[in-house]
Motif scaffolding. Structure first.
Motif: not given
Length: 461
Positions: A175, A177-179, A184, A187, A328, A331-332, A416
């Motif tokens: 999380y 790593s994402i926010r 990336i 993550g 995640w 969203t990618m 997320v």
């Protein structure tokens, strides 16, 4: 990365050990002893499914925090929260009722022949328990402990709130790593490591679940004659005390701390907007999960016997994917979260729960009824509509309620996905806690817990 991985496994392992250490003795008492509150204790087996982990975290802060009930009562400043011990204890006792429910049901259905034979040969009760009963229960214990391990392995909210400085788990690091760091590559490596490990654990769970079903299928059992607690009180009283102070009292403290703030929460426009969003997503997710679970259950029923093992393994595979990883990944691909995407992702993770409910209903259809329906119906679809749907109506309603309640309590996926101008009740509760409006967070969390438990119990009834 390796230290984070080991720390994640350590937390999951010790949390599972605590859940088993309290849950298996509780299963013994509920299966073999009579005492006031037995049914109430068994009813708590739904806690880990219908009460969000965020509410449990709020309960521990309310009861065990620095300004919690215990410190106010004794005038102390003691707190084990915000440490590894706090995470392990909270997660462990949160899952005690889950293990109790599964193992207690299996314990009640154990065939008594081997135990009686051991008694005739002079074995004491302790030796019978160790060498006969626990061996017979090994499949059920494994089938209960492995999901608990996965719940703790994928734990997000409790770890996010209680993790000590400098320590983190795979789920929380993914999380961040994402926010936060926007790394990336790191993550993706963590997500791959987490998913591969979980996939191996899920395969073990599939094997243990089949072993548990095989051990109990086709065996006639004699209903257990439950005796009073009496001499067992030496072990029973401390066990009940631990469950009270580490599970029931923290949950009750959420409602007590939020009692004076219900008016503020109910008067807020954001609450009603979040409530509407939760109901819409819950209904859509529940309906989609129920439809998909019913279709898959029918496919398994109509499939050839040789394909059943493979078909029954597929529904356990979503257990190997965490909410953070699947959100995640979405969203990618889609670059932006939406309510429709939230419903799709929740359906992808929760439909196996509906499938297990519906499969139990379909399995009650006898071979003779099924064969007659196929012979007399105009086709497969006609047989499904006339026989399968009416027979499964109660479990269809139950499956819908289960998935609705779980969707209602999910705060991880909405967090997320970061959907613009979109809050659910669980996410709204998290934001209230993050804004240090703790009383309002407890009030909103209490409403979420009540709604989830009410829907869950109505579906079960």
């Amino acid at each position: 990365m390796f230290q984070i991985y080991l720390y994640t496994l350590e937390i999951a392992l010790f949390s599972t050990l605590i859940a088993a250490a309290a849950g298996i003795p509780a299963a013994y008492f509920t299966a073999r002893r009579r005492f006031p509150g037995r049914r109430l204790l068994l009813s708590f087996s739904a806690v880990s499914l219908c009460v969000p982990s965020l509410i449990v975290a709020l309960g521990y802060v309310s009861f065990w925090g620095m300004n919690g009930f215990v410190n106010r009562l004794f005038g102390t400043e003691f707190s084990f929260l915000y440490s590894t011990a706090g995470i392990v204890i909270a997660q462990g006792f949160y899952n005690v009722p889950f293990i109790t429910g599964i193992v207690s049901e299996a314990w009640e259905r154990l065939p008594r022949e081997q135990e009686n034979a051991a008694r005739l040969l002079g074995a004491g009760e302790a030796r019978i328990l160790r060498t006969v009963t626990l061996r017979q229960l090994s499949g059920a214990i494994g089938a209960a402990c492995i999901p608990v391990f996965l719940f703790c392995y994928f734990s997000f909210m409790i770890v996010l709130l209680f993790s000590p400085v400098g320590r983190s788990t795979l789920e929380v690091e993914i999380y961040h790593s994402i926010r936060t760091t926007l790394d990336i590559g790191a993550g993706a490596k963590l997500a791959l490591l987490e998913t591969v490990t979980a996939f191996g654990i899920v395969l073990a769970y599939s094997f243990m679940a089949r072993r548990s079903q095989t051990a109990s299928s086709g065996v006639d059992y004699v209903p257990v004659v439950r005796r009073r607690i009496r001499g067992s009180a030496v072990a029973f009283v401390p066990l009940v005390f631990l469950i009270l102070i580490f599970l029931i009292f923290p949950l009750l403290s959420v409602f007590i701390n939020g009692a004076g703030n219900f008016g503020k929460v109910l008067g807020a426009r954001g609450f009603w907007k979040a409530c509407a969003n939760s109901v819409k997503c819950g209904v859509a997710t529940g309906a989609a999960c129920t439809l998909l679970g019913f279709a898959y259950s029918v496919a398994v029923k109509l499939a050839r016997r040789q394909a059943n093992v493979l078909l029954q393994t597929i529904p356990v595979l979503p257990m190997a994917i965490s909410s953070v990883v699947i959100s995640w990944g979405a969203t990618m691909i889609f670059h932006r979260g939406s309510p429709a995407l939230l419903v799709v992702l929740e359906t992808a993770l929760y439909w196996p729960i509906a499938y297990r409910q519906i499969q139990n209903g379909i399995n009650r259809i006898t071979y003779e009824t099924d064969a007659a329906a196929r012979l007399l119906s105009r086709g497969c679809f006609d047989s499904v509509v006339r026989i399968y749907l009416p027979a499964c109506r109660p479990v269809l309603i139950s499956a819908f309620a289960y998935c609705f309640a779980i969707s209602l309590g999910d705060a991880t996926m909405p967090l997320v996905l970061s959907i613009h101008n979109f809050d659910t009740l669980a996410l709204y509760t998290y934001k209230l806690a993050g804004a240090y409006r703790f009383g309002q967070a407890c009030a909103c969390g209490g409403i979420v817990a009540l709604l989830s438990m009410l829907i869950f119990m109505l579906g079960k009834k």
